[in-house]
Design a protein around this motif. Structure first.
Motif, PDB file in Angstrom:
ATOM      1  N   LYS A  54      38.093  39.226  55.648  1.00 19.01           N
ATOM      2  CA  LYS A  54      38.356  38.199  56.577  1.00 19.01           C
ATOM      3  C   LYS A  54      39.840  38.373  56.679  1.00 19.01           C
ATOM      4  CE  LYS A  54      34.691  34.183  55.808  1.00 19.01           C
ATOM      5  NZ  LYS A  54      34.253  33.600  54.863  1.00 19.01           N
ATOM      6  N   LEU A  55      40.165  38.833  55.911  1.00 19.49           N
ATOM      7  CA  LEU A  55      42.174  39.069  55.590  1.00 19.49           C
ATOM      8  C   LEU A  55      42.510  40.075  55.969  1.00 19.49           C
ATOM      9  CD1 LEU A  55      45.139  38.639  54.753  1.00 19.49           C
ATOM     10  CD2 LEU A  55      44.517  39.842  52.333  1.00 19.49           C
ATOM     11  N   ARG A  56      41.627  41.365  56.372  1.00 19.44           N
ATOM     12  CA  ARG A  56      41.808  42.792  56.772  1.00 19.44           C
ATOM     13  C   ARG A  56      41.238  42.234  58.266  1.00 19.44           C
ATOM     14  NH1 ARG A  56      39.140  48.550  56.504  1.00 19.44           N
ATOM     15  NH2 ARG A  56      38.806  49.113  58.819  1.00 19.44           N
ATOM     16  N   ARG A  57      40.190  41.310  58.901  1.00 23.91           N
ATOM     17  CA  ARG A  57      40.371  41.391  60.430  1.00 23.91           C
ATOM     18  C   ARG A  57      41.228  40.313  60.579  1.00 23.91           C
ATOM     19  NH1 ARG A  57      37.868  45.353  60.298  1.00 23.91           N
ATOM     20  NH2 ARG A  57      34.764  45.128  61.343  1.00 23.91           N
ATOM     21  N   ASN A  58      41.599  39.219  60.303  1.00 23.05           N
ATOM     22  CA  ASN A  58      42.814  38.985  61.061  1.00 23.05           C
ATOM     23  C   ASN A  58      43.946  39.595  60.929  1.00 23.05           C
ATOM     24  OD1 ASN A  58      41.262  35.958  60.650  1.00 23.05           O
ATOM     25  ND2 ASN A  58      42.747  35.482  58.225  1.00 23.05           N
ATOM     26  N   VAL A  59      44.598  40.409  59.786  1.00 23.57           N
ATOM     27  CA  VAL A  59      45.662  41.332  59.825  1.00 23.57           C
ATOM     28  C   VAL A  59      45.230  42.212  61.296  1.00 23.57           C
ATOM     29  CG1 VAL A  59      47.096  43.262  59.334  1.00 23.57           C
ATOM     30  CG2 VAL A  59      46.150  41.249  58.174  1.00 23.57           C
ATOM     31  N   GLU A  60      43.993  43.081  61.672  1.00 21.99           N
ATOM     32  CA  GLU A  60      43.583  43.434  62.541  1.00 21.99           C
ATOM     33  C   GLU A  60      44.089  42.815  64.506  1.00 21.99           C
ATOM     34  OE1 GLU A  60      40.528  45.145  62.503  1.00 21.99           O
ATOM     35  OE2 GLU A  60      40.349  46.682  60.693  1.00 21.99           O
ATOM     36  N   ASN A  61      43.491  41.736  63.795  1.00 23.14           N
ATOM     37  CA  ASN A  61      43.621  40.070  65.509  1.00 23.14           C
ATOM     38  C   ASN A  61      45.099  39.957  65.611  1.00 23.14           C
ATOM     39  OD1 ASN A  61      40.992  40.405  65.461  1.00 23.14           O
ATOM     40  ND2 ASN A  61      40.327  38.616  64.543  1.00 23.14           N
ATOM     41  N   LEU A  62      45.540  40.563  64.735  1.00 20.31           N
ATOM     42  CA  LEU A  62      46.944  40.051  64.514  1.00 20.31           C
ATOM     43  C   LEU A  62      48.421  41.265  65.727  1.00 20.31           C
ATOM     44  CD1 LEU A  62      50.196  39.677  64.831  1.00 20.31           C
ATOM     45  CD2 LEU A  62      50.265  40.728  62.396  1.00 20.31           C
ATOM     46  N   ILE A  63      47.665  42.790  65.452  1.00 23.84           N
ATOM     47  CA  ILE A  63      47.979  44.354  65.743  1.00 23.84           C
ATOM     48  C   ILE A  63      47.099  44.123  66.880  1.00 23.84           C
ATOM     49  CG2 ILE A  63      47.303  46.789  65.234  1.00 23.84           C
ATOM     50  CD1 ILE A  63      47.267  45.887  62.341  1.00 23.84           C
ATOM     51  N   ARG A  64      46.102  43.863  67.215  1.00 25.03           N
ATOM     52  CA  ARG A  64      45.573  44.362  68.877  1.00 25.03           C
ATOM     53  C   ARG A  64      46.712  42.638  69.804  1.00 25.03           C
ATOM     54  NH1 ARG A  64      40.430  45.320  65.966  1.00 25.03           N
ATOM     55  NH2 ARG A  64      39.451  46.446  66.291  1.00 25.03           N
ATOM     56  N   ARG A  65      46.365  41.928  68.534  1.00 22.93           N
ATOM     57  CA  ARG A  65      46.999  41.441  70.429  1.00 22.93           C
ATOM     58  C   ARG A  65      48.860  41.595  70.181  1.00 22.93           C
ATOM     59  NH1 ARG A  65      50.837  36.971  69.626  1.00 22.93           N
ATOM     60  NH2 ARG A  65      50.622  37.208  66.431  1.00 22.93           N
ATOM     61  N   LEU A  66      49.594  42.020  70.103  1.00 25.24           N
ATOM     62  CA  LEU A  66      50.629  42.013  69.793  1.00 25.24           C
ATOM     63  C   LEU A  66      50.713  43.275  71.035  1.00 25.24           C
ATOM     64  CD1 LEU A  66      52.155  41.027  66.951  1.00 25.24           C
ATOM     65  CD2 LEU A  66      52.541  40.081  69.030  1.00 25.24           C
ATOM     66  N   ILE A  83      57.680  45.871  68.581  1.00 34.73           N
ATOM     67  CA  ILE A  83      55.681  44.901  67.920  1.00 34.73           C
ATOM     68  C   ILE A  83      56.006  45.553  66.373  1.00 34.73           C
ATOM     69  CG2 ILE A  83      53.634  45.428  67.955  1.00 34.73           C
ATOM     70  CD1 ILE A  83      54.000  47.096  70.502  1.00 34.73           C
ATOM     71  N   TYR A  84      56.326  46.389  65.360  1.00 35.58           N
ATOM     72  CA  TYR A  84      56.013  46.315  64.404  1.00 35.58           C
ATOM     73  C   TYR A  84      57.042  45.145  63.415  1.00 35.58           C
ATOM     74  CZ  TYR A  84      53.137  50.841  63.966  1.00 35.58           C
ATOM     75  OH  TYR A  84      52.573  51.580  64.640  1.00 35.58           O
ATOM     76  N   LYS A  85      58.548  45.189  63.887  1.00 34.15           N
ATOM     77  CA  LYS A  85      58.933  43.485  63.430  1.00 34.15           C
ATOM     78  C   LYS A  85      58.547  42.793  63.527  1.00 34.15           C
ATOM     79  CE  LYS A  85      63.830  45.461  64.324  1.00 34.15           C
ATOM     80  NZ  LYS A  85      64.681  45.913  64.919  1.00 34.15           N
ATOM     81  N   LYS A  86      56.961  42.397  65.001  1.00 34.74           N
ATOM     82  CA  LYS A  86      56.936  41.549  65.404  1.00 34.74           C
ATOM     83  C   LYS A  86      55.124  40.970  63.919  1.00 34.74           C
ATOM     84  CE  LYS A  86      57.642  40.758  70.294  1.00 34.74           C
ATOM     85  NZ  LYS A  86      57.545  40.617  71.285  1.00 34.74           N
ATOM     86  N   ILE A  87      54.572  41.936  63.625  1.00 34.46           N
ATOM     87  CA  ILE A  87      53.617  42.265  62.929  1.00 34.46           C
ATOM     88  C   ILE A  87      53.917  41.930  61.544  1.00 34.46           C
ATOM     89  CG2 ILE A  87      52.403  43.779  61.919  1.00 34.46           C
ATOM     90  CD1 ILE A  87      52.176  45.644  64.181  1.00 34.46           C
TER      91      ILE A  87
END
Length: 488
Positions: A51-63, A187-191
């Motif tokens: 679940k934690l990983r999916r939240n990080v992936e969703n952040l990456i996808r969104r940006l 993008i990476y700074k925002k992540i």
């Protein structure tokens, strides 16, 4: 919202004394990840960790989506004839690849992708016809495979990197490709900002750039034991791959030209860095925006009579938070004491704990505890959602502030070899004077006994008007500060 009681947060002695042992403990006890799978460097994501990983992936996808990237999915197999085309690339990766020894057509040689430049370029050649098709910005989140011979560590050094986000972009010329490099850095700074991570942005020295790149920019963070961890890379590839794969486009003037490309990657290392950076001897604090559970509600009662009084109000609290968009979980297990539950959820990193007892029911309030500071606040039910949102913002800001303060404290300058060695032994990132000559740079890292991170891109790296000599090549004038550290 009224502060009820301050508290002393957990210390970090165990974390600092043996970081990897602490990290294994955290992943096991917080039920995030299991290291017991019987293949070296391959591990299992458990449901809470997933679940934690999916939240990080969703952040990456969104940006990436917001910046105009499009998601793709390429096969895991790469034909050897593709993989072997770019000479620097194959020299850099050939020792690390897994070969497919059975299956497929007779004589067919396949590798499991260690990275996808050589898989994507032949397809891009089919998709790009003229300049109107560019820029092309693609990404995927996939498994990549490296035949790692060093000691493996969960999320940090793997044989199967199962959360590898790799972006690949194609451009009309160097100017546009380097504009993309700058966009990727932003993008990476925002992540990393949303993960509450502090980072250095360094241009890697030539001897440590990505195989096949013109240059590599890396994000490095400093962990509590003083060693650095690379958490993201951005590469300008020039025409190195498009030349060998003949990726050209028809320009507006009617001529065919070679395209320029970039690639940039981030993996579960970023999650490891986040957990370790925000960890302590009691577990971890997960940044609220990424936490699988943002607030856990713990009822406190003694006996059936109190249970019947407390639980109806507890359900009001839970419904109020859920209606307010908070990811809330009610821990109503009857076989666990409140104290046991406090320990359990602190270990798992839930940012806020909401306690409700008989006195709270009488006052129609809840007591909210911050995981990062363990401070407690009494909050009326009518103000609970707003207070929880305010406290989540405060937790996030505090995690980010502490991470940046720690990083800045760790970066020092040294003009002599012994001072540089001492700084590295103390767990510091040391900046030393460097002429820019590769041979001198490699001698510097050997003499200091540390790895060269490169030249800072997040600060002025010039030595300016100071008359400094290269740390090792004393006959040469230093031009820049070279960063070094012990690395994972």
């Amino acid at each position: 919202m009224e502060l009820v009681r301050g508290a002393r947060p957990h210390g970090r002695d165990k974390l600092r004394s043996n970081l990897i042992e602490w990290f294994h403990w955290l992943l096991r006890e917080a039920e995030m990840y299991d290291v017991r799978y019987p293949v070296k460097g391959a591990y299992v994501w458990r449901p809470y960790g997933m679940k934690l990983r999916r939240n990080v992936e969703n952040l990456i996808r969104r940006l990436h989506d917001e910046a105009g990237h499009q998601e793709v999915l390429f096969p895991v197999f790469i034909p050897y004839e593709y993989f072997g085309k770019e000479s620097q690339h194959i020299r850099g990766f050939e020792r690390e690849v897994f070969w497919v020894s059975k299956g497929g057509e007779a004589g067919e040689r396949l590798v499991l992708r260690p990275t996808s430049e050589t898989a994507i370029m032949p397809m891009v050649k089919l998709w790009v016809q003229d300049y109107k098709d560019l820029p092309l910005k693609l990404y995927q989140i996939v498994s990549v495979f490296r035949a790692e011979t060093k000691m493996t560590h969960p999320m940090i050094r793997l044989r199967e990197i199962s959360m590898f986000k790799e972006a690949h972009t194609v451009h009309v010329n160097r100017e546009d490709a380097e504009r993309q490099v700058r966009e990727a850095v932003e993008i990476y700074k925002k992540i990393f900002d949303e993960m509450c991570l502090a980072y250095m942005v360094n241009k890697r020295p030539d001897w440590d750039k990505f195989a096949g790149a013109e240059y590599t920019i890396a994000f490095d963070t400093v962990l509590p034991d003083g060693r650095t961890l690379q958490i993201g890379t951005v590469h300008y590839l020039g025409t190195n791959f498009t030349e060998v794969f003949e990726v050209t486009y028809l320009d507006a003037d009617g001529s065919r030209k070679l395209a320029h490309t970039t690639s940039y990657g981030i993996s579960e290392r970023s999650i490891a860095a986040m957990l370790i950076t925000h960890g302590d001897d009691g577990g971890v604090t997960i940044p609220p925006k990424l936490a699988p559970i943002q607030a856990v509600v713990v009822p406190i009662y003694y006996g059936e009579e109190e249970l019947s009084v407390v639980m109806p109000f507890v359900r009001e609290v839970v419904n109020s938070l859920a209606s307010g968009g908070v990811r809330v979980y009610l821990d109503d297990r009857a076989d666990k004491t409140p104290g046991w539950k406090f320990y359990y959820w602190e270990l798992k990193g839930v940012p806020l704990r909401v306690e409700v007892g008989r006195r709270d029911v009488e006052k129609r309030q809840a007591v909210v505890t911050r995981r990062d500071t363990l401070e407690k606040y009494a909050v009326g039910l009518g103000n609970l959602v707003d207070a929880v949102r305010e406290l989540m913002r405060a937790v996030e800001e505090n995690l980010r502030k502490n991470a940046w303060e720690e990083l800045r404290r760790r970066v020092v300058k040294a003009e002599g070899v012994e001072a540089a060695k001492a700084a590295v032994r103390e767990g510091k990132v040391v900046e030393v004077p460097w002429s820019g000559d590769n041979e001198c740079g490699m001698k510097i890292q050997e003499l200091v006994g540390a790895d060269a991170l490169g030249v800072a891109m997040d600060a002025d790296a010039s030595v300016g008007g100071y008359d400094l000599r290269d740390l090792v090549c004393r006959d040469r004038r230093a031009e820049v500060w070279l960063r070094l550290s012990e690395r994972y």
